[in-house]
Design a protein around this motif. Sequence first.
Motif, PDB file in Angstrom:
ATOM      1  N   LEU A   6      20.851  35.860  35.412  1.00 41.51           N
ATOM      2  CA  LEU A   6      21.443  36.256  34.132  1.00 41.51           C
ATOM      3  C   LEU A   6      22.920  36.570  34.335  1.00 41.51           C
ATOM      4  CD1 LEU A   6      21.255  37.344  31.133  1.00 41.51           C
ATOM      5  CD2 LEU A   6      20.658  39.559  32.116  1.00 41.51           C
ATOM      6  N   ILE A   7      23.773  35.995  33.483  1.00 41.43           N
ATOM      7  CA  ILE A   7      25.190  36.371  33.460  1.00 41.43           C
ATOM      8  C   ILE A   7      25.551  36.736  32.028  1.00 41.43           C
ATOM      9  CG2 ILE A   7      27.575  35.668  33.988  1.00 41.43           C
ATOM     10  CD1 ILE A   7      26.522  33.554  35.846  1.00 41.43           C
ATOM     11  N   ILE A   8      26.238  37.852  31.868  1.00 39.98           N
ATOM     12  CA  ILE A   8      26.804  38.217  30.557  1.00 39.98           C
ATOM     13  C   ILE A   8      28.285  38.467  30.798  1.00 39.98           C
ATOM     14  CG2 ILE A   8      26.756  39.821  28.617  1.00 39.98           C
ATOM     15  CD1 ILE A   8      23.860  40.497  29.361  1.00 39.98           C
ATOM     16  N   ALA A   9      29.125  37.556  30.318  1.00 37.89           N
ATOM     17  CA  ALA A   9      30.550  37.630  30.631  1.00 37.89           C
ATOM     18  C   ALA A   9      31.283  36.645  29.739  1.00 37.89           C
ATOM     19  CB  ALA A   9      30.776  37.267  32.102  1.00 37.89           C
ATOM     20  N   ASP A  10      32.628  36.640  29.837  1.00 36.60           N
ATOM     21  CA  ASP A  10      33.341  35.540  29.208  1.00 36.60           C
ATOM     22  C   ASP A  10      33.804  34.588  30.300  1.00 36.60           C
ATOM     23  OD1 ASP A  10      36.553  35.811  29.471  1.00 36.60           O
ATOM     24  OD2 ASP A  10      35.658  37.804  29.334  1.00 36.60           O
ATOM     25  N   SER A  11      33.648  33.306  30.016  1.00 39.52           N
ATOM     26  CA  SER A  11      33.861  32.302  31.062  1.00 39.52           C
ATOM     27  C   SER A  11      35.339  32.035  31.324  1.00 39.52           C
ATOM     28  CB  SER A  11      33.148  30.997  30.699  1.00 39.52           C
ATOM     29  OG  SER A  11      33.558  30.570  29.421  1.00 39.52           O
ATOM     30  N   GLU A  12      36.215  32.572  30.492  1.00 39.79           N
ATOM     31  CA  GLU A  12      37.641  32.569  30.779  1.00 39.79           C
ATOM     32  C   GLU A  12      37.916  33.356  32.052  1.00 39.79           C
ATOM     33  OE1 GLU A  12      40.012  30.801  27.729  1.00 39.79           O
ATOM     34  OE2 GLU A  12      40.721  32.015  29.380  1.00 39.79           O
ATOM     35  N   LYS A  13      37.250  34.509  32.165  1.00 38.60           N
ATOM     36  CA  LYS A  13      37.488  35.396  33.291  1.00 38.60           C
ATOM     37  C   LYS A  13      36.443  35.223  34.383  1.00 38.60           C
ATOM     38  CE  LYS A  13      39.942  39.215  31.041  1.00 38.60           C
ATOM     39  NZ  LYS A  13      39.739  40.521  30.429  1.00 38.60           N
ATOM     40  N   ASP A  14      35.268  34.781  34.025  1.00 35.86           N
ATOM     41  CA  ASP A  14      34.173  34.742  34.994  1.00 35.86           C
ATOM     42  C   ASP A  14      33.933  33.309  35.471  1.00 35.86           C
ATOM     43  OD1 ASP A  14      31.740  36.794  35.794  1.00 35.86           O
ATOM     44  OD2 ASP A  14      31.189  34.678  35.882  1.00 35.86           O
ATOM     45  N   ALA A  15      34.351  33.057  36.708  1.00 38.75           N
ATOM     46  CA  ALA A  15      34.272  31.697  37.250  1.00 38.75           C
ATOM     47  C   ALA A  15      32.826  31.265  37.470  1.00 38.75           C
ATOM     48  CB  ALA A  15      35.067  31.606  38.547  1.00 38.75           C
ATOM     49  N   ASN A  16      31.937  32.194  37.835  1.00 37.59           N
ATOM     50  CA  ASN A  16      30.526  31.824  38.001  1.00 37.59           C
ATOM     51  C   ASN A  16      29.959  31.270  36.706  1.00 37.59           C
ATOM     52  OD1 ASN A  16      29.970  32.401  40.718  1.00 37.59           O
ATOM     53  ND2 ASN A  16      29.798  34.594  40.272  1.00 37.59           N
ATOM     54  N   LEU A  17      30.301  31.928  35.606  1.00 38.54           N
ATOM     55  CA  LEU A  17      29.766  31.500  34.322  1.00 38.54           C
ATOM     56  C   LEU A  17      30.341  30.136  33.930  1.00 38.54           C
ATOM     57  CD1 LEU A  17      28.019  32.069  31.909  1.00 38.54           C
ATOM     58  CD2 LEU A  17      29.834  33.482  30.939  1.00 38.54           C
ATOM     59  N   TYR A  18      31.636  29.929  34.198  1.00 42.21           N
ATOM     60  CA  TYR A  18      32.204  28.612  33.900  1.00 42.21           C
ATOM     61  C   TYR A  18      31.577  27.551  34.793  1.00 42.21           C
ATOM     62  CZ  TYR A  18      35.230  24.695  33.108  1.00 42.21           C
ATOM     63  OH  TYR A  18      35.667  23.447  32.800  1.00 42.21           O
ATOM     64  N   TYR A  19      31.390  27.889  36.066  1.00 38.23           N
ATOM     65  CA  TYR A  19      30.776  26.958  37.011  1.00 38.23           C
ATOM     66  C   TYR A  19      29.387  26.541  36.530  1.00 38.23           C
ATOM     67  CZ  TYR A  19      29.095  25.098  41.495  1.00 38.23           C
ATOM     68  OH  TYR A  19      28.596  24.294  42.478  1.00 38.23           O
ATOM     69  N   ALA A  20      28.620  27.492  36.037  1.00 39.89           N
ATOM     70  CA  ALA A  20      27.231  27.230  35.645  1.00 39.89           C
ATOM     71  C   ALA A  20      27.141  26.445  34.345  1.00 39.89           C
ATOM     72  CB  ALA A  20      26.472  28.543  35.510  1.00 39.89           C
ATOM     73  N   THR A  21      28.132  26.618  33.462  1.00 43.55           N
ATOM     74  CA  THR A  21      28.010  26.060  32.107  1.00 43.55           C
ATOM     75  C   THR A  21      29.063  25.011  31.765  1.00 43.55           C
ATOM     76  OG1 THR A  21      29.486  27.740  31.165  1.00 43.55           O
ATOM     77  CG2 THR A  21      27.128  28.275  31.250  1.00 43.55           C
ATOM     78  N   GLN A  22      30.172  25.007  32.512  1.00 38.85           N
ATOM     79  CA  GLN A  22      31.311  24.143  32.187  1.00 38.85           C
ATOM     80  C   GLN A  22      31.791  24.394  30.763  1.00 38.85           C
ATOM     81  OE1 GLN A  22      32.376  21.382  34.637  1.00 38.85           O
ATOM     82  NE2 GLN A  22      31.401  22.985  35.831  1.00 38.85           N
ATOM     83  N   PHE A  23      31.572  25.611  30.283  1.00 40.59           N
ATOM     84  CA  PHE A  23      31.968  25.944  28.921  1.00 40.59           C
ATOM     85  C   PHE A  23      32.901  27.147  28.937  1.00 40.59           C
ATOM     86  CE2 PHE A  23      31.220  28.173  24.812  1.00 40.59           C
ATOM     87  CZ  PHE A  23      31.669  27.166  23.981  1.00 40.59           C
ATOM     88  N   LEU A  24      34.061  26.966  28.317  1.00 37.74           N
ATOM     89  CA  LEU A  24      35.086  28.019  28.299  1.00 37.74           C
ATOM     90  C   LEU A  24      35.049  28.775  26.991  1.00 37.74           C
ATOM     91  CD1 LEU A  24      38.683  27.043  29.383  1.00 37.74           C
ATOM     92  CD2 LEU A  24      37.080  28.586  30.511  1.00 37.74           C
ATOM     93  N   ALA A  25      34.921  30.102  27.071  1.00 32.21           N
ATOM     94  CA  ALA A  25      35.013  30.912  25.855  1.00 32.21           C
ATOM     95  C   ALA A  25      35.660  32.241  26.202  1.00 32.21           C
ATOM     96  CB  ALA A  25      33.642  31.119  25.236  1.00 32.21           C
ATOM     97  N   PRO A  26      36.456  32.761  25.277  1.00 24.04           N
ATOM     98  CA  PRO A  26      37.206  33.979  25.560  1.00 24.04           C
ATOM     99  C   PRO A  26      36.399  35.252  25.328  1.00 24.04           C
ATOM    100  CG  PRO A  26      37.850  33.114  23.440  1.00 24.04           C
ATOM    101  CD  PRO A  26      36.851  32.160  23.998  1.00 24.04           C
TER     102      PRO A  26
END
Lengths: 373, 373
Positions: A6-26
């Motif tokens: 489980l990750i709860i974060a914004d993918s602008e700042k959280d590289a793990n979340l961007y890595y997992a989803t390839q989706f950028l959100a602020p």
Amino acid sequence: MKQAKLIIADSEKDANLYYATQFLAPDSFIFVQVDGKKILLMSDLERDRAKSQAKVNEVLSLSQWIKKAAQRAPRGSSFLAAVDLLLKEYGVTSIQVPSNFPLMHGDELRQCGYEVQAQNDPFFEERTIKSEEEIQKITQTQRSTEQALEAAIQIIASSEIKDNFLYAHGQPLTSELIKKVLNVSLMGFECVAQHTIVAGGKDAVDPHNEGSGHLRAHEPVVIDVFPQSAKTRYFADMTRTVVRGNPSDKVKKMYQAVREGQEIAFLRIKDGVDGQAIHEEIMNYFGSIGFDTGEKDGRMQGFFHGTGHGVGLEIHEPPRIGQSSWILKTGMVVTVEPGLYYLDAGGVRLEDMVVVTSTGVKNLTQAPKVLEV
Amino acid sequence: MKQAKLIIADSEKDANLYYATQFLAPDSFIFVQVDGKKILLMSDLERDRAKSQAKVNEVLSLSQWIKKAAQRAPRGSSFLAAVDLLLKEYGVTSIQVPSNFPLMHGDELRQCGYEVQAQNDPFFEERTIKSEEEIQKITQTQRSTEQALEAAIQIIASSEIKDNFLYAHGQPLTSELIKKVLNVSLMGFECVAQHTIVAGGKDAVDPHNEGSGHLRAHEPVVIDVFPQSAKTRYFADMTRTVVRGNPSDKVKKMYQAVREGQEIAFLRIKDGVDGQAIHEEIMNYFGSIGFDTGEKDGRMQGFFHGTGHGVGLEIHEPPRIGQSSWILKTGMVVTVEPGLYYLDAGGVRLEDMVVVTSTGVKNLTQAPKVLEV
């Protein structure tokens, strides 16, 4: 016991979340990985964009799940109730979260009965091993960085020397001006450079001092640039040190030592080697030729930072080549950046990025290393 | 029970830590506030720079405290042992941490016997109320943003229309090109603009879609720019919507409605008012003139984001003017950015930044609002 990530974060700042989803959100959103499926709970604002852009199996409406959860058992923060409901539907009892997962959410999930375990970095082990595509993206950022750096060094090289200070077109040549040239030209390549370092004199003895003011002749200027591609999100990182005019003998020796330090790393790095051993060998080499490290005159002097770090979706990410043990593996992208810093001479640092291979390294950096310009 | 505030983060990413220390560092460091004193535990790499730059009472050497702690009772992660030792020396038993404080550290500190309490945002209540100096910094970033936006709109206004597409100097005028103009010129003002939105047509119906491709005539282009000053760290945020050519009647009505929506907020906002009531009034106004909100044809349409948010060291920070209750106070800086989005017309959004005062608002945004260019 069924487990979920489980990750709860914004993918602008959280590289793990961007890595997992390839989706950028602020703004914060919710990522669940369970039964081999990647699932997002998205706000109304981001749902449609996530559906079309995110590399996940399912995009759910957070507002609908909040409603559903509220009908059953209204309590606590509504969005965690939605997470709880989703996890219960999958029969999850144990949750793995990244090391930076917020304590506040962790506490609330434990109150819902879950075992919540924060994992040490890397959260996704595979993130440390770069794919061909990722290496290409890092290299692309690096090429833009080299072009920008070349232009910056050209300005220093063609500057005039008056009273031991540098001038360009009759104007004082400052750290700020060179930084602006670097950052603006990198933005032209759609790369975002922040905290670029152009540090001369004593500024450069603090490795993270960005540098300021009128640049002097005959002393080393450390230029460290580490932009992120706005398109691919991958960083590059490089450092060069130049002197306009005549460097002192000490600076020349420091430069030579730092180059040798890099060579030690280039020779030693390969799949299976411990980064710590390499760092110690460089440190010992510096000591053996008289470049000691330690506190002197109230300041840290010598070589008092790591030899390198992983580069990818973050500028500093695992592995490290430094004081802690870390086994290097084929496909890791790391910097090699020894440096020497003395109050009576200034700072010298050289930094390349290399890919670890089964037999050694592949250097991604092509820029020349020239002290005197 | 003695209480301390504790942050462990990097101040590049963590605005609370930067707010508390005025010190920027790319790697994690440790901040303790106890007995009215601000104390940092810093790595050797950052210690000297922190001593000269950080607005704190004391800068301690992390490595020395780690050594001290290891002599007493070696265990767990060494840097938390240093934190533990420091807190024990001050007699602290209870720790307040921000909502994003890492679960991993929280768990370890609890094992050391502390009561660890994660606080809801804002962690520093005073951060929501901007000082005169902070308002000046935000305004400075805003002025640069307006200059960049003016140049961008000028390019659209002077573009040629051929077959319903826009051309500049004979070349297709794209979202990407306008974004580059905005981002590069902002970097020239030492402002870092990321994820700038230049979205036409259906792109603009997703409020966070950055937009791409050849821009069309006769349809609205939403331009949303929100850079951060590299110098002061303060953001600005603004949006304008323009049409090159002839907007449809629906688009003209949407634009008029969104302007009216802003006016409702400008009239209502003042010290003591609940943002939620303002958001609802705008939503109701849109509904009353036929601009409904909800899912239609599988997409969210209408007005489906908040009316505004706080701006400061983060682009989105408390308060919010939206679906949750939040009492506005004198000195808060908030955006006012109603929008309307329909698949058959495109998107229209207007955004200004205002300071809440005891009697109303002071608008920090000076850029004109002109639909047809």
